[in-house]
Design a protein around this motif. Structure first.
Motif, PDB file in Angstrom:
ATOM      1  N   ILE A  15       1.171  11.385 -10.356  1.00  0.00           N
ATOM      2  CA  ILE A  15       1.750  10.403 -11.383  1.00  0.00           C
ATOM      3  C   ILE A  15       1.171   9.032 -11.082  1.00  0.00           C
ATOM      4  CG2 ILE A  15       3.750  11.792 -12.241  1.00  0.00           C
ATOM      5  CD1 ILE A  15       5.451  10.185 -10.703  1.00  0.00           C
ATOM      6  N   GLY A  16       1.011   8.653  -9.580  1.00  0.00           N
ATOM      7  CA  GLY A  16       0.654   7.400  -9.405  1.00  0.00           C
ATOM      8  C   GLY A  16      -0.656   7.149  -9.854  1.00  0.00           C
ATOM      9  N   GLY A 180       3.228  -4.081 -12.285  1.00  0.00           N
ATOM     10  CA  GLY A 180       2.584  -3.840 -11.188  1.00  0.00           C
ATOM     11  C   GLY A 180       2.869  -2.105 -10.734  1.00  0.00           C
ATOM     12  N   ALA A 181       1.890  -1.329 -11.193  1.00  0.00           N
ATOM     13  CA  ALA A 181       1.972   0.169 -11.154  1.00  0.00           C
ATOM     14  C   ALA A 181       1.532   0.513  -9.883  1.00  0.00           C
ATOM     15  CB  ALA A 181       1.164   0.637 -12.358  1.00  0.00           C
ATOM     16  N   ARG A 182       2.257   0.281  -8.658  1.00  0.00           N
ATOM     17  CA  ARG A 182       2.114   0.845  -7.728  1.00  0.00           C
ATOM     18  C   ARG A 182       3.213   1.846  -7.287  1.00  0.00           C
ATOM     19  NH1 ARG A 182      -0.471  -0.185  -2.595  1.00  0.00           N
ATOM     20  NH2 ARG A 182       0.903  -0.212  -0.950  1.00  0.00           N
ATOM     21  N   ILE A 183       2.838   2.906  -7.577  1.00  0.00           N
ATOM     22  CA  ILE A 183       3.739   4.140  -7.300  1.00  0.00           C
ATOM     23  C   ILE A 183       3.892   4.748  -5.909  1.00  0.00           C
ATOM     24  CG2 ILE A 183       4.571   6.201  -8.268  1.00  0.00           C
ATOM     25  CD1 ILE A 183       4.600   3.950 -10.270  1.00  0.00           C
ATOM     26  N   MET A 184       5.116   4.722  -5.458  1.00  0.00           N
ATOM     27  CA  MET A 184       5.407   4.918  -3.937  1.00  0.00           C
ATOM     28  C   MET A 184       5.762   6.368  -3.774  1.00  0.00           C
ATOM     29  SD  MET A 184       4.361   1.875  -3.412  1.00  0.00           S
ATOM     30  CE  MET A 184       4.657   1.350  -1.505  1.00  0.00           C
ATOM     31  N   LYS A 191       5.583   3.837   1.412  1.00  0.00           N
ATOM     32  CA  LYS A 191       4.188   4.212   1.359  1.00  0.00           C
ATOM     33  C   LYS A 191       3.708   4.711   0.041  1.00  0.00           C
ATOM     34  CE  LYS A 191       2.636   7.629   3.739  1.00  0.00           C
ATOM     35  NZ  LYS A 191       2.892   9.063   4.183  1.00  0.00           N
ATOM     36  N   LYS A 192       2.437   4.340  -0.187  1.00  0.00           N
ATOM     37  CA  LYS A 192       1.874   4.737  -1.508  1.00  0.00           C
ATOM     38  C   LYS A 192       2.004   6.196  -1.562  1.00  0.00           C
ATOM     39  CE  LYS A 192      -2.344   3.966  -3.825  1.00  0.00           C
ATOM     40  NZ  LYS A 192      -3.792   3.313  -3.821  1.00  0.00           N
ATOM     41  N   MET A 193       2.152   6.606  -2.990  1.00  0.00           N
ATOM     42  CA  MET A 193       2.217   8.018  -3.222  1.00  0.00           C
ATOM     43  C   MET A 193       0.938   8.626  -3.097  1.00  0.00           C
ATOM     44  SD  MET A 193       3.422  10.054  -6.692  1.00  0.00           S
ATOM     45  CE  MET A 193       5.038   9.819  -6.635  1.00  0.00           C
ATOM     46  N   SER A 194       0.865   9.725  -2.270  1.00  0.00           N
ATOM     47  CA  SER A 194      -0.697  10.226  -1.838  1.00  0.00           C
ATOM     48  C   SER A 194      -0.595  11.600  -1.822  1.00  0.00           C
ATOM     49  CB  SER A 194      -1.118   9.434  -1.134  1.00  0.00           C
ATOM     50  OG  SER A 194      -1.304  10.117   0.291  1.00  0.00           O
ATOM     51  N   LYS A 195      -1.615  12.258  -2.129  1.00  0.00           N
ATOM     52  CA  LYS A 195      -1.858  13.840  -2.065  1.00  0.00           C
ATOM     53  C   LYS A 195      -1.445  14.260  -0.428  1.00  0.00           C
ATOM     54  CE  LYS A 195      -5.962  13.806  -3.527  1.00  0.00           C
ATOM     55  NZ  LYS A 195      -6.149  12.776  -4.382  1.00  0.00           N
ATOM     56  N   LEU A 241      12.960   3.205 -10.572  1.00  0.00           N
ATOM     57  CA  LEU A 241      12.887   2.333 -11.857  1.00  0.00           C
ATOM     58  C   LEU A 241      11.566   2.104 -12.435  1.00  0.00           C
ATOM     59  CD1 LEU A 241      15.815  -0.101 -10.845  1.00  0.00           C
ATOM     60  CD2 LEU A 241      15.709   1.096 -12.938  1.00  0.00           C
ATOM     61  N   THR A 242      10.490   2.025 -11.365  1.00  0.00           N
ATOM     62  CA  THR A 242       9.266   1.572 -12.041  1.00  0.00           C
ATOM     63  C   THR A 242       8.617   2.789 -12.850  1.00  0.00           C
ATOM     64  OG1 THR A 242       8.789   0.094 -10.080  1.00  0.00           O
ATOM     65  CG2 THR A 242       6.978   0.926 -11.223  1.00  0.00           C
ATOM     66  N   ILE A 243       8.854   3.888 -12.057  1.00  0.00           N
ATOM     67  CA  ILE A 243       8.483   5.352 -12.794  1.00  0.00           C
ATOM     68  C   ILE A 243       9.169   5.345 -14.140  1.00  0.00           C
ATOM     69  CG2 ILE A 243       8.364   7.746 -12.493  1.00  0.00           C
ATOM     70  CD1 ILE A 243       8.108   7.111  -9.370  1.00  0.00           C
TER      71      ILE A 243
END
Ligand code: TRP
Length: 325
Positions: A15-16, A180-184, A191-195, A241-243
């Motif tokens: 979703i990030g 600012g669409a930086r999804i953690m 930390k940034k959302m990552s696989k 909240l951002t999501i």
């Protein structure tokens, strides 16, 4: 205006990727001329499995389509299908200083991460990215913060080329969406959302509802009990909240108000259902697209042809200016 962007096909999207990139692309294609590609050549610079590459490319294209990127409105193609990317890469590499490449943050990070495979492609790939971009003379490049340095390099290569050989390239600007669409990560909101995160920290684009519910309910929250946006004091709640705000297309303030007297658990339940509902359509479209391989190949063939027309015309100019014809 022309807009261009790409994603490397390195497996499952989350979703990030969607909120930070594809969702904005879908909006941009309504107003602008858009070029979106799958950066398969870039995927070769870090360890990968040749057996899975075609599947990963396909899944990325399916994600583009399921998210609503339209082959009628936008040009959609696979990087390696348009040979001009590799050709311009070589020509641009002759004007790009090695020093600038070895200073790239992503290169430093990846060469630390893959100590035993620091190949020249890893060092040179920002020049390929510059070629990806400059071939199409786009005005704006929607990219995340981690790509700003590569875009800066692209601009400096364009400027240098234009000064040395005569004007061919446009210096493209980064485009960042309003929010600012930086999804953690849900498990570690710093930390940034990552696989590569642990499975609990990220939500795949096509994840099943039950699993989404579990992950959201297990997401890290913060001390206190208010649903308030505060990045330093409440990073977990702020991320959620951002999501929420991006999926609901409402401002953070509106969401805060909605949950004024509610607790974390109520907020999370509502968030989980919102995510599930928003992704339902994408999941359904993906299932359908998985059975339509011929249709997808056709989109990619047509996309590559449209891309080639632009790319070849730029290459004609470049070859002339560089004295190759
Ligand atoms: N390097 C980008 C990434 O890792 C993907 C990419 C390749 C790209 N070429 C591009 C993005 C050109 C924007 C424009 O995310």
């Amino acid at each position: 205006m022309r807009i261009l962007s790409g994603i490397r096909p390195s497996g499952e999207l989350h979703i990030g990727n969607y909120l930070g990139a594809m969702k904005n692309w879908v909006e941009l294609q309504e107003e602008q001329e858009c070029v979106f590609f799958v950066a398969d050549l870039q995927a070769l610079t870090t360890p990968y499995s040749p057996q899975n590459l075609q599947k990963n490319i396909f899944e990325t294209v399916i994600a583009y389509l399921a998210a609503g990127i339209s082959p009628e409105k936008s040009i959609i193609f696979v990087q390696s299908h348009v040979k001009e990317h590799s050709e311009l890469f070589w020509l641009l590499s002759t004007i790009c200083p090695v020093g600038e490449l070895s200073r790239m943050t992503q290169y430093k990070e990846k060469s630390r991460q893959f100590k035993r495979n620091i190949n020249a492609g890893l060092l040179n790939y920002p020049v390929l990215q510059a070629a990806d971009i400059l071939l199409y003379k786009p005005d704006l490049i929607p990219v995340g913060k981690d790509q700003l340095q590569h875009l800066e390099l692209t601009r400096s290569i364009a400027k240098k080329f234009n000064q040395k050989f005569g004007k061919v390239f446009v210096e493209p600007k980064p485009y960042s969406p309003k929010t600012g669409a930086r999804i953690m990560s849900l498990q570690n909101p710093k930390k940034k959302m990552s696989k590569s995160d642990d499975q609990q920290g990220y939500i795949a684009l096509f994840e099943e509802p039950d699993s989404i519910r579990k992950k959201v309910m297990a997401a890290v929250t913060d001390t206190g009990k208010e649903i308030k946006y505060n990045l330093s004091k409440k990073p977990g709640v702020s991320n959620m909240l951002t999501i929420y705000s991006l999926f609901a297309n409402k401002s953070i303030e509106e969401i805060e108000k909605k949950f004024q007297n509610k607790n974390y658990s109520e907020f999370k339940k509502s968030l989980a259902e919102l995510i599930i509902g928003s992704l339902e359509d994408l999941r359904r479209k993906r299932k359908e697209l998985l059975t339509r391989e011929v249709y997808i190949r056709d989109i990619l063939n047509k996309g590559a042809k449209r891309a080639e027309i632009i790319a070849q015309s730029t290459m004609d100019e470049v070859r002339k200016k560089m004295g190759l014809v």
